[in-house]
Write a protein that holds these residues in place. Sequence first.
Motif, PDB file in Angstrom:
ATOM      1  N   GLY A  65     -32.716 -42.303  16.471  1.00 14.21           N
ATOM      2  CA  GLY A  65     -33.922 -42.105  16.618  1.00 14.21           C
ATOM      3  C   GLY A  65     -34.258 -41.009  17.600  1.00 14.21           C
ATOM      4  N   LEU A  66     -33.461 -40.774  18.486  1.00 14.33           N
ATOM      5  CA  LEU A  66     -33.601 -39.730  19.487  1.00 14.33           C
ATOM      6  C   LEU A  66     -33.635 -38.522  18.925  1.00 14.33           C
ATOM      7  CD1 LEU A  66     -33.512 -38.789  22.259  1.00 14.33           C
ATOM      8  CD2 LEU A  66     -31.130 -38.780  22.552  1.00 14.33           C
ATOM      9  N   TYR A  67     -32.865 -38.222  17.939  1.00 11.21           N
ATOM     10  CA  TYR A  67     -32.751 -36.882  17.063  1.00 11.21           C
ATOM     11  C   TYR A  67     -34.258 -36.676  16.578  1.00 11.21           C
ATOM     12  CZ  TYR A  67     -32.135 -33.625  13.340  1.00 11.21           C
ATOM     13  OH  TYR A  67     -32.017 -32.359  12.468  1.00 11.21           O
ATOM     14  N   TRP A  68     -35.041 -37.541  15.876  1.00  9.39           N
ATOM     15  CA  TRP A  68     -36.284 -37.459  15.314  1.00  9.39           C
ATOM     16  C   TRP A  68     -37.203 -37.218  16.385  1.00  9.39           C
ATOM     17  CZ3 TRP A  68     -36.031 -35.704  10.706  1.00  9.39           C
ATOM     18  CH2 TRP A  68     -35.096 -35.878   9.838  1.00  9.39           C
ATOM     19  N   ALA A  69     -37.050 -38.057  17.451  1.00  8.03           N
ATOM     20  CA  ALA A  69     -38.037 -38.004  18.700  1.00  8.03           C
ATOM     21  C   ALA A  69     -37.953 -36.667  19.176  1.00  8.03           C
ATOM     22  CB  ALA A  69     -37.532 -38.954  19.786  1.00  8.03           C
TER      23      ALA A  69
ATOM     24  N   ARG B 221     -19.423 -41.798  25.997  1.00  9.04           N
ATOM     25  CA  ARG B 221     -18.753 -40.857  24.847  1.00  9.04           C
ATOM     26  C   ARG B 221     -19.420 -41.122  23.593  1.00  9.04           C
ATOM     27  NH1 ARG B 221     -14.345 -38.175  25.518  1.00  9.04           N
ATOM     28  NH2 ARG B 221     -13.172 -38.556  27.625  1.00  9.04           N
ATOM     29  N   ARG B 222     -19.556 -40.376  22.551  1.00 13.79           N
ATOM     30  CA  ARG B 222     -20.237 -40.634  21.348  1.00 13.79           C
ATOM     31  C   ARG B 222     -19.368 -41.435  20.310  1.00 13.79           C
ATOM     32  NH1 ARG B 222     -23.048 -35.520  19.096  1.00 13.79           N
ATOM     33  NH2 ARG B 222     -20.941 -34.705  19.010  1.00 13.79           N
ATOM     34  N   GLN B 223     -19.563 -41.832  19.333  1.00 14.46           N
ATOM     35  CA  GLN B 223     -19.025 -42.666  18.523  1.00 14.46           C
ATOM     36  C   GLN B 223     -17.616 -41.962  17.926  1.00 14.46           C
ATOM     37  OE1 GLN B 223     -21.389 -43.905  15.191  1.00 14.46           O
ATOM     38  NE2 GLN B 223     -22.077 -45.667  16.262  1.00 14.46           N
ATOM     39  N   ASP B 224     -17.633 -40.366  17.831  1.00 16.81           N
ATOM     40  CA  ASP B 224     -16.430 -39.723  17.489  1.00 16.81           C
ATOM     41  C   ASP B 224     -15.478 -39.765  18.750  1.00 16.81           C
ATOM     42  OD1 ASP B 224     -17.853 -38.022  18.875  1.00 16.81           O
ATOM     43  OD2 ASP B 224     -18.024 -36.516  17.595  1.00 16.81           O
ATOM     44  N   GLY B 225     -15.880 -40.220  19.880  1.00 19.16           N
ATOM     45  CA  GLY B 225     -14.851 -40.013  21.020  1.00 19.16           C
ATOM     46  C   GLY B 225     -15.310 -39.001  21.955  1.00 19.16           C
ATOM     47  N   SER B 226     -16.108 -38.029  21.446  1.00 19.70           N
ATOM     48  CA  SER B 226     -16.531 -36.925  22.262  1.00 19.70           C
ATOM     49  C   SER B 226     -17.498 -37.099  23.443  1.00 19.70           C
ATOM     50  CB  SER B 226     -17.060 -35.625  21.558  1.00 19.70           C
ATOM     51  OG  SER B 226     -18.328 -36.173  20.629  1.00 19.70           O
ATOM     52  N   PRO B 227     -17.485 -36.169  24.474  1.00 22.23           N
ATOM     53  CA  PRO B 227     -18.251 -36.690  25.422  1.00 22.23           C
ATOM     54  C   PRO B 227     -19.792 -36.613  25.278  1.00 22.23           C
ATOM     55  CG  PRO B 227     -17.378 -34.570  26.059  1.00 22.23           C
ATOM     56  CD  PRO B 227     -16.729 -35.347  24.865  1.00 22.23           C
ATOM     57  N   ARG B 228     -20.610 -37.522  25.819  1.00 20.18           N
ATOM     58  CA  ARG B 228     -22.172 -37.235  25.561  1.00 20.18           C
ATOM     59  C   ARG B 228     -22.551 -36.066  26.369  1.00 20.18           C
ATOM     60  NH1 ARG B 228     -25.174 -41.645  27.821  1.00 20.18           N
ATOM     61  NH2 ARG B 228     -26.935 -40.680  26.535  1.00 20.18           N
ATOM     62  N   TYR B 229     -22.097 -35.816  27.665  1.00 27.09           N
ATOM     63  CA  TYR B 229     -22.443 -34.643  28.527  1.00 27.09           C
ATOM     64  C   TYR B 229     -21.369 -33.697  28.678  1.00 27.09           C
ATOM     65  CZ  TYR B 229     -27.312 -36.430  28.984  1.00 27.09           C
ATOM     66  OH  TYR B 229     -28.731 -36.722  28.890  1.00 27.09           O
TER      67      TYR B 229
ATOM     68  N   PRO C  65     -25.801 -32.853  21.024  1.00 24.16           N
ATOM     69  CA  PRO C  65     -26.716 -33.095  19.996  1.00 24.16           C
ATOM     70  C   PRO C  65     -26.632 -34.420  19.443  1.00 24.16           C
ATOM     71  CG  PRO C  65     -25.242 -31.452  19.016  1.00 24.16           C
ATOM     72  CD  PRO C  65     -24.965 -31.720  20.583  1.00 24.16           C
ATOM     73  N   PRO C  66     -27.621 -35.311  19.403  1.00 26.53           N
ATOM     74  CA  PRO C  66     -27.810 -36.768  18.796  1.00 26.53           C
ATOM     75  C   PRO C  66     -27.655 -36.582  17.496  1.00 26.53           C
ATOM     76  CG  PRO C  66     -30.000 -36.077  19.439  1.00 26.53           C
ATOM     77  CD  PRO C  66     -29.331 -34.966  19.858  1.00 26.53           C
ATOM     78  N   PRO C  67     -27.093 -37.670  16.763  1.00 24.98           N
ATOM     79  CA  PRO C  67     -27.003 -37.557  15.305  1.00 24.98           C
ATOM     80  C   PRO C  67     -28.022 -37.458  14.599  1.00 24.98           C
ATOM     81  CG  PRO C  67     -26.145 -39.645  16.121  1.00 24.98           C
ATOM     82  CD  PRO C  67     -26.526 -38.685  17.290  1.00 24.98           C
TER      83      PRO C  67
END
Length: 240
Positions: A164-168, A220-228, A158-160
């Motif tokens: 902008g992606l979260y709100w889109a 990866r996301r900023q926390d190091g976890s994978p985006r997918y 899930p986007p943070p």
Amino acid sequence: MFSAQGPSLRELAVQALSSVERGYDLLAPKFDHTPFRTPDGILDAATDALRPLGPFEQGLDVCCGTGAGMRTLEPLCQGGITGVDFSAGMLAQAREAHPDAEWVRADVRALPFADAFDLAVTFGALGHLLPAERPALFAGVYRALRPGGLFAFPIGAPPPVSSGLYWALLGFDLVMRMRNAVWRPPFVMYYRTCPLHAVRNDLTAAGFSVATAPMTSLGRRQDGSPRYRLVLARKPGEHM
């Protein structure tokens, strides 16, 4: 977002006011020129994650659309590959692009297969099912797989809230809910109804053992976890 070969604004509007099946029949000839088609990068990352788990014999693409998932199944499956979808228009495009595959028109909530496949995949389609409909899909895939068979699909983190992606995505889902509240037939397509924990629970209830694999090539996301992550749902039994 759309190439010059993609649909016009009017064509998208007509699709959005149609049923899911009719909408995709209309969009099919230009679907591969839209951002709705699963990107090759996701397909290739799924292929890379699945390759060490093979080889597989028979493969199935669930909600196959125009056949993008063949890019994953073809290098992994030594036997035949099959795509299933309920849109005749999308299947016509898939058949033209991949004439050697088998194409079946069916409602994925009632898949017409039993103990036929070793690997099943789906890409970008779960949002077309309401959460209450997922168990029927997963039960059908379970039946379609042979003992030890694998059901795999990518799922994005899930986007943070600050993005902008979260709100889109939130805005899109709200618009779709309002559209379906006042217009018939409904067009089911939501981006925020398939969180990993809910999907995992539904797969487990269907009888699968569930694991995930990071698709690190997709970043990866900023926390190091994978985006997918690639969800790996295994039907119990020995894989032949």
